[in-house]
Design a protein around this motif. Structure first.
Motif, PDB file in Angstrom:
ATOM      1  N   VAL A 159       0.837  -1.203   0.000  1.00 28.84           N
ATOM      2  CA  VAL A 159       0.000   0.000   0.000  1.00 28.84           C
ATOM      3  C   VAL A 159       0.873   1.255   0.000  1.00 28.84           C
ATOM      4  O   VAL A 159       0.674   2.160  -0.813  1.00 28.84           O
ATOM      5  CB  VAL A 159      -0.974   0.010   1.202  1.00 28.84           C
ATOM      6  CG1 VAL A 159      -1.694   1.349   1.318  1.00 28.84           C
ATOM      7  CG2 VAL A 159      -1.969  -1.133   1.098  1.00 28.84           C
ATOM      8  N   GLU A 160       1.838   1.308   0.897  1.00 29.68           N
ATOM      9  CA  GLU A 160       2.718   2.465   0.995  1.00 29.68           C
ATOM     10  C   GLU A 160       3.557   2.623  -0.265  1.00 29.68           C
ATOM     11  O   GLU A 160       3.755   3.737  -0.759  1.00 29.68           O
ATOM     12  CB  GLU A 160       3.632   2.350   2.222  1.00 29.68           C
ATOM     13  CG  GLU A 160       2.917   2.513   3.538  1.00 29.68           C
ATOM     14  CD  GLU A 160       2.237   1.235   4.067  1.00 29.68           C
ATOM     15  OE1 GLU A 160       2.136   0.232   3.328  1.00 29.68           O
ATOM     16  OE2 GLU A 160       1.803   1.258   5.230  1.00 29.68           O
ATOM     17  N   LEU A 161       4.038   1.506  -0.798  1.00 28.52           N
ATOM     18  CA  LEU A 161       4.862   1.535  -2.002  1.00 28.52           C
ATOM     19  C   LEU A 161       4.086   2.131  -3.173  1.00 28.52           C
ATOM     20  O   LEU A 161       4.596   2.995  -3.882  1.00 28.52           O
ATOM     21  CB  LEU A 161       5.350   0.123  -2.348  1.00 28.52           C
ATOM     22  CG  LEU A 161       6.145  -0.007  -3.641  1.00 28.52           C
ATOM     23  CD1 LEU A 161       7.430   0.803  -3.569  1.00 28.52           C
ATOM     24  CD2 LEU A 161       6.448  -1.475  -3.924  1.00 28.52           C
ATOM     25  N   HIS A 162       2.854   1.703  -3.348  1.00 22.40           N
ATOM     26  CA  HIS A 162       2.092   2.197  -4.497  1.00 22.40           C
ATOM     27  C   HIS A 162       1.609   3.627  -4.304  1.00 22.40           C
ATOM     28  O   HIS A 162       1.482   4.364  -5.288  1.00 22.40           O
ATOM     29  CB  HIS A 162       0.995   1.218  -4.880  1.00 22.40           C
ATOM     30  CG  HIS A 162       1.593   0.020  -5.548  1.00 22.40           C
ATOM     31  ND1 HIS A 162       1.954   0.024  -6.867  1.00 22.40           N
ATOM     32  CD2 HIS A 162       1.964  -1.174  -5.062  1.00 22.40           C
ATOM     33  CE1 HIS A 162       2.500  -1.131  -7.172  1.00 22.40           C
ATOM     34  NE2 HIS A 162       2.528  -1.879  -6.092  1.00 22.40           N
ATOM     35  N   LEU A 163       1.391   4.048  -3.078  1.00 29.59           N
ATOM     36  CA  LEU A 163       1.138   5.470  -2.839  1.00 29.59           C
ATOM     37  C   LEU A 163       2.373   6.280  -3.248  1.00 29.59           C
ATOM     38  O   LEU A 163       2.262   7.322  -3.900  1.00 29.59           O
ATOM     39  CB  LEU A 163       0.812   5.724  -1.369  1.00 29.59           C
ATOM     40  CG  LEU A 163      -0.622   5.485  -0.934  1.00 29.59           C
ATOM     41  CD1 LEU A 163      -0.739   5.559   0.584  1.00 29.59           C
ATOM     42  CD2 LEU A 163      -1.577   6.471  -1.593  1.00 29.59           C
ATOM     43  N   PHE A 164       3.538   5.783  -2.875  1.00 38.43           N
ATOM     44  CA  PHE A 164       4.791   6.450  -3.229  1.00 38.43           C
ATOM     45  C   PHE A 164       4.983   6.483  -4.747  1.00 38.43           C
ATOM     46  O   PHE A 164       5.273   7.533  -5.322  1.00 38.43           O
ATOM     47  CB  PHE A 164       5.970   5.751  -2.548  1.00 38.43           C
ATOM     48  CG  PHE A 164       7.308   6.280  -2.953  1.00 38.43           C
ATOM     49  CD1 PHE A 164       7.743   7.518  -2.518  1.00 38.43           C
ATOM     50  CD2 PHE A 164       8.139   5.539  -3.793  1.00 38.43           C
ATOM     51  CE1 PHE A 164       8.983   8.020  -2.896  1.00 38.43           C
ATOM     52  CE2 PHE A 164       9.370   6.026  -4.183  1.00 38.43           C
ATOM     53  CZ  PHE A 164       9.796   7.271  -3.736  1.00 38.43           C
ATOM     54  N   TYR A 165       4.837   5.327  -5.407  1.00 32.62           N
ATOM     55  CA  TYR A 165       5.001   5.273  -6.860  1.00 32.62           C
ATOM     56  C   TYR A 165       4.055   6.248  -7.554  1.00 32.62           C
ATOM     57  O   TYR A 165       4.452   6.970  -8.466  1.00 32.62           O
ATOM     58  CB  TYR A 165       4.723   3.866  -7.402  1.00 32.62           C
ATOM     59  CG  TYR A 165       5.910   2.947  -7.420  1.00 32.62           C
ATOM     60  CD1 TYR A 165       7.179   3.398  -7.760  1.00 32.62           C
ATOM     61  CD2 TYR A 165       5.757   1.600  -7.130  1.00 32.62           C
ATOM     62  CE1 TYR A 165       8.260   2.536  -7.788  1.00 32.62           C
ATOM     63  CE2 TYR A 165       6.832   0.728  -7.157  1.00 32.62           C
ATOM     64  CZ  TYR A 165       8.086   1.205  -7.491  1.00 32.62           C
ATOM     65  OH  TYR A 165       9.155   0.347  -7.528  1.00 32.62           O
ATOM     66  N   ASN A 166       2.793   6.236  -7.149  1.00 29.71           N
ATOM     67  CA  ASN A 166       1.836   7.129  -7.788  1.00 29.71           C
ATOM     68  C   ASN A 166       2.195   8.594  -7.549  1.00 29.71           C
ATOM     69  O   ASN A 166       2.024   9.426  -8.437  1.00 29.71           O
ATOM     70  CB  ASN A 166       0.412   6.808  -7.328  1.00 29.71           C
ATOM     71  CG  ASN A 166      -0.084   5.545  -7.989  1.00 29.71           C
ATOM     72  OD1 ASN A 166      -0.285   5.502  -9.193  1.00 29.71           O
ATOM     73  ND2 ASN A 166      -0.268   4.492  -7.215  1.00 29.71           N
TER      74      ASN A 166
END
Length: 188
Positions: free
Chosen positions: A136-143
């Protein structure tokens, strides 16, 4: 350049940018709602699936949706790139490069989900960066790191510094500072 690509980066560019931005904002809303469900409502992570996941949990749980979105983002950045010049192109390229990597991460997840073989000895499909950060945190960061340079690129495209106007005379996106139409093309 094909006729469709010329139109997409010329006469249709403003509308295409709006549609693309709307898709990106919709995706952001899903991620932010998921984060709200986890950190504010304290839902267990498997149940925090955003708005779409409340109605179509099977879709959000599949890698098809996530990979399709990553691919749409990548294709949009590639197709709309010719309409961006100067500083706008620099920032758009930054978003494109980051999204290319983000797409690779989703491709790895997609392959694992389709083959039922998880890489890295993991118990579930896992991307490379996910070895270090929760999904979840990774994809918030990527986005976020794709969204920020993309928006900066859009701003420079709409309000280009002098001498950096679009090559495409039919593109209606660029605005002159202080003119009566000096409003954000993306939200007007």
């Amino acid at each position: 350049m094909s006729k469709t690509l010329e139109l997409l980066n010329g006469r249709w560019h403003e509308k295409a940018m709006r549609v693309y931005f709307f898709i990106v904002i919709g995706h952001w809303a899903e991620h932010l709602l998921q984060a709200f469900q986890i950190w504010v409502l304290h839902w267990p992570r498997p149940q925090a699936k955003g708005l779409l996941g409340l109605f179509f949990p099977w879709l959000v749980s599949s890698e098809w949706l996530h990979y399709a979105y990553a691919l749409i983002m990548l294709i949009g950045l590639i197709l709309l790139r010719p309409g961006c010049t100067g500083r706008s192109r620099y920032w758009w390229n930054a978003a494109l490069i980051i999204q290319f990597w983000h797409h690779i991460e989703h491709l790895l997840l997609f392959i694992q989900a389709q083959t039922k073989y998880n890489f890295f000895g993991a118990s579930a499909p896992t991307s490379i960066a996910q070895l270090l950060f929760p999904r979840v945190e990774l994809h918030l960061f990527y986005n976020a790191i794709v969204f920020i340079p993309m928006v900066v690129g859009m701003i420079y495209h709409v309000w280009s510094p002098a001498g950096e106007r679009s090559h495409t005379p039919t593109c209606s996106c660029p605005r002159k500072r202080g003119s009566s139409n000096d409003q954000c093309v993306l939200v007007s």
